[in-house]
Design a protein around this motif. Structure first.
Motif, PDB file in Angstrom:
ATOM      1  N   ALA A   1       0.830  -1.213   0.000  1.00 49.79           N
ATOM      2  CA  ALA A   1       0.000   0.000   0.000  1.00 49.79           C
ATOM      3  C   ALA A   1       0.859   1.254   0.000  1.00 49.79           C
ATOM      4  CB  ALA A   1      -0.923  -0.004   1.220  1.00 49.79           C
ATOM      5  N   MET A   2       2.014   1.218   0.669  1.00 52.39           N
ATOM      6  CA  MET A   2       2.908   2.366   0.684  1.00 52.39           C
ATOM      7  C   MET A   2       3.509   2.596  -0.691  1.00 52.39           C
ATOM      8  SD  MET A   2       2.630   3.458   3.723  1.00 52.39           S
ATOM      9  CE  MET A   2       3.862   4.739   3.546  1.00 52.39           C
ATOM     10  N   ILE A   3       3.883   1.523  -1.356  1.00 56.24           N
ATOM     11  CA  ILE A   3       4.443   1.639  -2.711  1.00 56.24           C
ATOM     12  C   ILE A   3       3.395   2.190  -3.671  1.00 56.24           C
ATOM     13  CG2 ILE A   3       5.406   0.339  -4.642  1.00 56.24           C
ATOM     14  CD1 ILE A   3       6.592  -1.602  -2.565  1.00 56.24           C
ATOM     15  N   GLU A   4       2.166   1.701  -3.551  1.00 54.67           N
ATOM     16  CA  GLU A   4       1.085   2.191  -4.414  1.00 54.67           C
ATOM     17  C   GLU A   4       0.828   3.674  -4.184  1.00 54.67           C
ATOM     18  OE1 GLU A   4      -2.387  -0.167  -3.891  1.00 54.67           O
ATOM     19  OE2 GLU A   4      -1.524  -1.967  -4.811  1.00 54.67           O
TER      20      GLU A   4
ATOM     21  N   PHE B   1       2.987   5.894  -3.077  1.00 50.25           N
ATOM     22  CA  PHE B   1       4.129   6.627  -3.625  1.00 50.25           C
ATOM     23  C   PHE B   1       4.020   6.746  -5.135  1.00 50.25           C
ATOM     24  CE2 PHE B   1       8.923   6.663  -4.466  1.00 50.25           C
ATOM     25  CZ  PHE B   1       9.049   8.010  -4.173  1.00 50.25           C
ATOM     26  N   GLN B   2       3.655   5.660  -5.791  1.00 50.97           N
ATOM     27  CA  GLN B   2       3.498   5.699  -7.248  1.00 50.97           C
ATOM     28  C   GLN B   2       2.357   6.625  -7.655  1.00 50.97           C
ATOM     29  OE1 GLN B   2       5.181   1.164  -8.113  1.00 50.97           O
ATOM     30  NE2 GLN B   2       3.004   1.581  -8.304  1.00 50.97           N
TER      31      GLN B   2
ATOM     32  N   TYR C   1       5.215  14.950  -1.392  1.00 46.63           N
ATOM     33  CA  TYR C   1       5.497  13.925  -0.392  1.00 46.63           C
ATOM     34  C   TYR C   1       4.211  13.137  -0.115  1.00 46.63           C
ATOM     35  CZ  TYR C   1       3.435  17.488   2.627  1.00 46.63           C
ATOM     36  OH  TYR C   1       2.596  18.419   3.168  1.00 46.63           O
ATOM     37  N   LEU C   2       4.308  12.035   0.607  1.00 44.67           N
ATOM     38  CA  LEU C   2       3.176  11.120   0.768  1.00 44.67           C
ATOM     39  C   LEU C   2       1.974  11.763   1.445  1.00 44.67           C
ATOM     40  CD1 LEU C   2       5.115   7.897   1.774  1.00 44.67           C
ATOM     41  CD2 LEU C   2       3.764   8.211  -0.302  1.00 44.67           C
ATOM     42  N   ASN C   3       2.200  12.437   2.597  1.00 46.83           N
ATOM     43  CA  ASN C   3       1.123  13.021   3.383  1.00 46.83           C
ATOM     44  C   ASN C   3       0.130  11.921   3.788  1.00 46.83           C
ATOM     45  OD1 ASN C   3      -0.401  14.944   4.687  1.00 46.83           O
ATOM     46  ND2 ASN C   3      -0.609  16.297   2.938  1.00 46.83           N
ATOM     47  N   ASP C   4      -1.088  12.281   4.153  1.00 48.94           N
ATOM     48  CA  ASP C   4      -2.069  11.272   4.572  1.00 48.94           C
ATOM     49  C   ASP C   4      -2.841  10.795   3.344  1.00 48.94           C
ATOM     50  OD1 ASP C   4      -3.143  13.772   4.339  1.00 48.94           O
ATOM     51  OD2 ASP C   4      -4.615  13.509   5.936  1.00 48.94           O
TER      52      ASP C   4
END
Length: 223
Positions: A91-94, A96-97, A216-219
């Motif tokens: 989920a983190m990779i998704e 980020f993409q 950046y990712l943020n929420d």
């Protein structure tokens, strides 16, 4: 601090029957002890502590566990279980993409077949922990294979090398006319501003290349 608070608020909505609090290791309030004490005041006897960090370096491996162990020993009547860092969860990779696609003006649900004319530069936090730094490089490889950039590499905002400025100055010489700079950070702050400042500086030196700054990712919420 506000952004991390929003994440905690989001967890409270997702788990309405479970008390949720948060705390910072240093520099900001509430600190970890305040968050733990708030849970105890609500009658909690078993606490699950999860580090809101992307990778496990010194803070996640040593500092936070030390604080939790000392707290648990002092209280005596509460059990604190320590969870894993966010890491390279799918989920983190998704997420980020999705941020990268967003910066390129593309739909992550309908991505292009290839991005061979574009280079990806992932910016990691940079620590004294070799394995944590290696995880950022691993992320770069995963994202590049998923998205199909012409080239991808990793730079770091501090502590280790290559630095953002030096790395970009070297990588731009590969000749790509479009360069995506994507910081793998949860939240904003001085480091994000500094990273974007380096990007602007290098862009001024190489006007023939287009530099794209990924948020950046943020929420991030998956929809």
């Amino acid at each position: 601090e506000r952004e991390f608070g929003r994440v905690a608020a989001g967890l409270k909505k997702r788990f309405p029957d479970m008390p949720v609090e948060y705390g910072f290791l240093e520099f900001s309030a509430p600190n970890i002890h305040m968050g733990l004490n708030s849970l105890i005041d609500q009658g909690v006897e078993e606490i699950y502590a999860v580090p809101g960090m992307l990778f496990a370096a010194t803070h996640a491996k040593n500092d936070i566990p030390s604080v939790l162990t000392t707290f648990e020993e002092k209280k005596g009547n509460v059990k604190v279980a320590y969870g894993n860092e966010l890491g390279l969860h799918e989920a983190m990779i998704e997420a980020f993409q999705a941020r990268i696609y967003e910066s390129l003006g593309l739909d992550s649900n309908n991505p292009p077949d290839q991005l061979y004319d574009t280079m990806l530069v992932v910016v990691g936090r940079g620590t004294s922990d070799t394995m944590a730094n290696a995880e950022v490089a691993k992320l770069t490889r995963i994202v590049n294979e998923n998205m199909g950039f012409g080239w991808a590499d990793t730079v770091y905002s501090g502590v280790t090398y290559p630095s953002v400025g030096e790395g970009l100055e070297r990588l731009v010489k590969l000749g790509f006319k479009k360069i995506v700079v994507a910081p793998y950070f949860l939240f904003t702050g001085r480091l994000i501003k500094r990273i974007y400042g380096y990007v602007d500086h290098v862009a001024g030196q190489f006007p023939d290349s287009e530099f794209i700054k990924t948020p950046y990712l943020n929420d991030h919420e998956k929809v």
